[in-house]
Design an enzyme around this catalytic site. Structure first.
Site, PDB file in Angstrom:
ATOM      1  CG  HIS A   1      16.429   3.421 -40.834  1.00  0.00           C
ATOM      2  ND1 HIS A   1      16.301   4.322 -39.804  1.00  0.00           N
ATOM      3  CD2 HIS A   1      16.144   2.199 -40.306  1.00  0.00           C
ATOM      4  CE1 HIS A   1      15.942   3.679 -38.692  1.00  0.00           C
ATOM      5  NE2 HIS A   1      15.852   2.386 -38.977  1.00  0.00           N
TER       6      HIS A   1
ATOM      7  CE  LYS B   1      10.778  -0.882 -30.565  1.00  0.00           C
ATOM      8  NZ  LYS B   1      11.586  -0.890 -31.785  1.00  0.00           N
TER       9      LYS B   1
ATOM     10  NE  ARG C   1      20.958  -2.969 -36.673  1.00  0.00           N
ATOM     11  CZ  ARG C   1      20.209  -2.395 -35.752  1.00  0.00           C
ATOM     12  NH1 ARG C   1      20.253  -1.097 -35.594  1.00  0.00           N
ATOM     13  NH2 ARG C   1      19.438  -3.106 -34.953  1.00  0.00           N
TER      14      ARG C   1
ATOM     15  CB  SER D   1      16.380   4.618 -34.081  1.00  0.00           C
ATOM     16  OG  SER D   1      16.195   4.536 -35.465  1.00  0.00           O
TER      17      SER D   1
END
Ligand code: PNS
Length: 168
Positions: A19, A43, A92, A130
């Protein structure tokens, strides 16, 4: 002079070095970057919104043109409220693409004026998420170098058993 403002939205649960790499890249491109934490995520987060604001504020303190905010509801409504021109998201790997593509096109449908800009983090962070950081830490593995030191400390403050097992 016209300034170009972007929003970098996410859960940031917790902030990773991936990040931060993305924030550094976006801060060079945009006049102002608002790193924005979704408050009402479905979440089940490990860190409270306040803890995540604190981590992001510490992590971005060196950037004069980066601020931290939280939002509820639709991202495009928040972008409009902030008078932001763009949304920044990180890609990514190809596996990120489908979800990000859907989200970008849905956001475009909702608000055609807001462009989504994808940036790639440094390849050394291409596997960092994460979710994986929490999963590895929970099982006693080292996450040094994947998250800032102050995030490692905050993870240590949580009991490992309070970290939910990752869903996948
Ligand atoms: O870090 P994350 O969890 O991948 O971030 C996802 C986030 C917060 C960017 C996304 O869930 C979001 O924008 N939520 C707000 C609700 C919204 O605008 N939904 C419509 C777009 S699909």
């Amino acid at each position: 002079m016209n300034t170009v403002k972007a929003i970098y939205p996410g859960s940031f649960d917790p902030l990773t070095n991936g990040h931060l790499d993305l924030i550094a890249r976006a801060a060079k491109i945009f006049d102002h970057l608002v790193v924005s934490i979704l408050r009402n995520s479905s979440k089940n987060p490990l860190f409270t919104v306040e803890e995540r604001v604190a981590m992001l504020s510490e992590g971005t303190a060196e950037f004069d043109n980066v601020s931290v905010a939280t939002f509820d509801g639709l991202l495009v409504d928040f972008a409009r409220e902030q008078r932001a021109h763009a949304v920044v998201r990180g890609i990514r790997a190809i596996s990120d693409y489908e979800y990000e593509f859907q989200m970008a096109l849905m956001n475009r449908r909702l608000s055609p004026d807001v462009e989504t800009i994808f940036l790639m983090p440094d390849a050394k962070y291409s596997f960092v998420s994460s979710r994986l950081v929490k999963g590895v830490f929970r099982l006693g593995g080292s996450v040094d170098g994947l998250v800032p030191k102050f995030v490692v400390e905050r993870l240590k403050d949580k009991s490992r058993t309070s970290i939910p097992e990752p869903s996948q």
